[in-house]
Design a protein around this motif. Structure first.
Motif, short mmCIF file in Angstrom:
data_model
loop_
_atom_site.label_atom_id
_atom_site.label_comp_id
_atom_site.label_asym_id
_atom_site.label_seq_id
_atom_site.Cartn_x
_atom_site.Cartn_y
_atom_site.Cartn_z
N ASN A 65 24.62 27.05 8.38
CA ASN A 65 24.35 27.58 7.03
C ASN A 65 22.94 27.30 6.53
O ASN A 65 22.62 27.57 5.38
N GLN A 66 22.08 26.79 7.42
CA GLN A 66 20.68 26.62 7.04
C GLN A 66 19.98 27.98 7.03
O GLN A 66 20.16 28.79 7.94
N ALA A 67 19.19 28.22 6.00
CA ALA A 67 18.41 29.46 5.93
C ALA A 67 17.18 29.30 6.82
O ALA A 67 16.31 28.46 6.56
N VAL A 68 17.11 30.07 7.89
CA VAL A 68 16.00 29.96 8.83
C VAL A 68 14.93 31.00 8.59
O VAL A 68 13.82 30.89 9.09
N ASP A 69 15.25 32.02 7.80
CA ASP A 69 14.28 33.05 7.46
C ASP A 69 14.86 33.90 6.34
O ASP A 69 16.03 33.75 5.97
N SER A 70 14.03 34.78 5.77
CA SER A 70 14.52 35.71 4.75
C SER A 70 13.83 37.05 4.94
O SER A 70 12.72 37.13 5.48
N LEU A 71 14.50 38.09 4.50
CA LEU A 71 13.96 39.44 4.56
C LEU A 71 14.17 40.10 3.20
O LEU A 71 15.16 39.83 2.52
N LYS A 72 13.21 40.95 2.82
CA LYS A 72 13.29 41.59 1.51
C LYS A 72 13.51 43.08 1.67
O LYS A 72 12.81 43.74 2.43
N PHE A 73 14.48 43.62 0.93
CA PHE A 73 14.78 45.05 0.93
C PHE A 73 14.68 45.55 -0.50
O PHE A 73 15.50 45.19 -1.34
N LYS A 74 13.62 46.33 -0.76
CA LYS A 74 13.31 46.77 -2.13
C LYS A 74 13.16 45.51 -2.98
O LYS A 74 12.25 44.73 -2.81
N ASP A 75 14.05 45.28 -3.91
CA ASP A 75 13.93 44.10 -4.77
C ASP A 75 14.95 43.01 -4.43
O ASP A 75 15.13 42.06 -5.20
N VAL A 76 15.60 43.17 -3.27
CA VAL A 76 16.65 42.21 -2.90
C VAL A 76 16.17 41.36 -1.73
O VAL A 76 15.76 41.88 -0.69
N GLU A 77 16.23 40.05 -1.90
CA GLU A 77 15.86 39.13 -0.81
C GLU A 77 17.13 38.59 -0.15
O GLU A 77 18.03 38.08 -0.82
N VAL A 78 17.19 38.73 1.15
CA VAL A 78 18.35 38.29 1.93
C VAL A 78 17.96 37.09 2.77
O VAL A 78 16.97 37.14 3.51
N SER A 79 18.73 36.03 2.68
CA SER A 79 18.51 34.86 3.53
C SER A 79 19.32 35.00 4.82
O SER A 79 20.46 35.46 4.80
N LEU A 80 18.70 34.61 5.93
CA LEU A 80 19.37 34.63 7.22
C LEU A 80 19.84 33.21 7.53
O LEU A 80 19.03 32.30 7.72
N LEU A 81 21.15 33.02 7.57
CA LEU A 81 21.75 31.70 7.69
C LEU A 81 22.24 31.45 9.11
O LEU A 81 22.89 32.31 9.72
N SER A 82 21.96 30.28 9.63
CA SER A 82 22.45 29.92 10.95
C SER A 82 23.97 29.79 10.93
O SER A 82 24.55 29.23 9.99
N SER A 83 24.63 30.29 11.97
CA SER A 83 26.09 30.24 12.04
C SER A 83 26.60 28.93 12.65
O SER A 83 27.80 28.70 12.69
N GLN A 84 25.67 28.06 13.13
CA GLN A 84 26.11 26.84 13.79
C GLN A 84 24.99 25.82 13.85
O GLN A 84 23.83 26.13 13.63
N ASP A 85 25.37 24.58 14.14
CA ASP A 85 24.38 23.54 14.44
C ASP A 85 23.87 23.76 15.86
O ASP A 85 24.63 24.21 16.73
N TYR A 86 22.62 23.41 16.09
CA TYR A 86 22.12 23.47 17.46
C TYR A 86 20.98 22.47 17.64
O TYR A 86 20.09 22.37 16.79
N SER A 87 21.06 21.74 18.75
CA SER A 87 20.03 20.76 19.08
C SER A 87 19.46 21.06 20.45
O SER A 87 20.11 21.69 21.28
N VAL A 88 18.24 20.58 20.68
CA VAL A 88 17.62 20.71 22.00
C VAL A 88 17.35 19.31 22.54
O VAL A 88 17.23 18.35 21.79
N THR A 89 17.30 19.23 23.85
CA THR A 89 16.98 17.97 24.50
C THR A 89 15.71 18.15 25.34
O THR A 89 15.42 19.25 25.82
N PHE A 90 14.98 17.07 25.50
CA PHE A 90 13.78 17.11 26.32
C PHE A 90 13.51 15.70 26.84
O PHE A 90 13.92 14.70 26.24
N LYS A 91 12.83 15.63 27.95
CA LYS A 91 12.59 14.34 28.60
C LYS A 91 11.62 13.50 27.80
O LYS A 91 10.63 14.01 27.28
#
Length: 416
Positions: A281-307
């Motif tokens: 449910n974190q908003a990772v970006d938003s897009l605007k359509f005319k006068d309406v701003e839509v937030s793009l929400l993540s559907s899940q948690d996600y982590s990365v691993t690295f050495k």
């Protein structure tokens, strides 16, 4: 038409991913294992974290069934039936608890459980025949799939891992195959199951996995193997503190195989950093359509691993979809593509936080009305024509009959 076509691409784009690399330090010496070959990899990237002859070829024995299970999951529909042939039931038995009879049938799901829980050689052989017609053709599917996922130093001949001198793999290739299995929930469920009840057209049998895989609280699942030439083999998928690693040991002993896995797994976990890049449910970006701003929400948690001591090396790409009719809050409108070494390794669906309604244009409505009027007019004309035909034809026939009768009457009068 509403087109969401925004694409953003950047190194570690999401919040909190841009981490400074830990100062490099000398790698800790890797501990010894009993097995002749061993490997542990990061299940996200495939990076090798423990290496003892990781690319040396050996015999996999029944670890082979993980690849056969993947192909089963891909090729057969849910509920599809597998039938044991006379050749399938002749396979060397892996157990005495569940042995197929010629002509016996079971579902795709039960076959998968038999393969992973009881390592059934006869069931695996029957699956190969069901999918490809014969085991030679199935081996071609196995080798094709192996190459697709990067397991390029293997050659598979038998579907169940029964010995053939040409049937070879490497610990690293086997780890990549297990990494592929993570994409198939049904395969992972079977690999992680301690027991199940198998239903055939002739009986019902409870089967139990007697391996010690399930004694390891870190194990998501695994697969054992043994033949005289292969000796003991084992693959396990392990998870701890948000890190997932895959460990494989080949040519080891029954007494040491689980210890070997634990040694490699623990060493691998200690080699990794983990970083959460997006939360549900974190908003990772938003897009605007005319006068309406839509937030793009993540559907899940996600982590990365690295050495540890290395840069994360991930990129993210935010991509949105075409929605000509608009969308509702909660609808999936795009993905976050997580990219590693040029390949998308994870797609995280993005959902809208609000409704977007696209009004139908006036001219489209008018055109629709005109079309409806034309259709109604055509239907009216058609109805009239059908009425005329239904009434006119019988009348014409009746008049014709009267005329014919009168002609015959006149002719008969002339003869008098």
């Amino acid at each position: 038409m509403l087109w969401l076509g925004k694409i953003l691409l950047g190194m570690c784009l999401l919040v909190g991913v841009a981490v400074s690399p830990v100062k490099a330090k000398a790698d800790a010496p890797q501990p010894a294992i009993t097995g002749e070959f061993g490997v542990a990899i990061d299940a996200v990237t495939g990076k090798i974290l423990y290496n003892k002859n990781a690319t040396k070829q050996g015999y996999p024995a029944s670890m082979t069934k993980v690849l056969s299970a993947i192909i089963l999951a891909e090729k057969l529909k849910d509920g599809e039936i597998v039938t044991a042939s006379s050749q399938a039931v002749k396979q060397d038995p892996s157990n005495q608890a569940f042995l197929m009879q010629s002509g016996e049938q079971l579902s795709k799901e039960d076959a998968l459980n038999a393969m992973m829980i009881k390592s059934s050689n006869d069931v695996t052989y029957a699956v190969a025949e069901k999918i490809a017609g014969n085991t030679k053709a199935f081996a071609q599917l196995m080798n094709k799939k192996a190459k697709e996922i990067g397991a390029v130093n293997s050659n598979f001949v038998t579907p169940n891992g029964l010995h053939d001198d040409r049937h070879i793999t490497t610990p690293y290739d086997m780890a990549l195959i297990a990494k592929e299995a993570l994409k198939f929930p049904t395969v992972m469920k079977a690999m992680g199951a301690k027991e199940a009840v198998i239903h055939t057209n002739k009986r019902q049998v409870r089967i139990v996995n007697k391996s010690k895989i399930h004694d390891n609280p870190l194990a998501l699942g695994g697969k054992t193997g043994y033949t005289r030439k292969a000796q003991n083999t084992l693959v396990e998928i392990l998870q701890k503190d948000g890190k997932t690693v895959i460990a494989v040991v080949m040519k080891t002993t029954l007494a040491q195989e689980y210890k070997d896995i634990a040694i490699m797994g623990n060493f691998a976990f200690n080699q990794l950093n983990v970083k959460n890049i997006v939360k549900k449910n974190q908003a990772v970006d938003s897009l605007k359509f005319k006068d309406v701003e839509v937030s793009l929400l993540s559907s899940q948690d996600y982590s990365v691993t690295f050495k540890k001591g290395e840069k994360p090396g991930y990129k993210t790409q935010i991509q949105t979809f075409n929605h000509p009719n608009g969308f509702k809050a909660g609808d999936i409108v795009g993905n976050v593509n997580v990219i590693y070494q040029g390949r998308v390794i994870k797609q995280i669906p993005l959902k809208s936080n609000k409704d977007i309604i696209i009004p139908v244009k006036k001219e489209i409505k008018e055109a629709s009305k005109n079309e409806n009027k034309q259709e109604q007019g055509a239907a009216h004309v058609s109805t009239i024509m059908m009425f005329l035909i239904s009434v006119g034809v019988p009348v014409a026939i009746y008049v014709g009959l009267i005329i014919v009768r009168n002609l015959r009457h006149r002719k008969s009068l002339g003869n008098i």
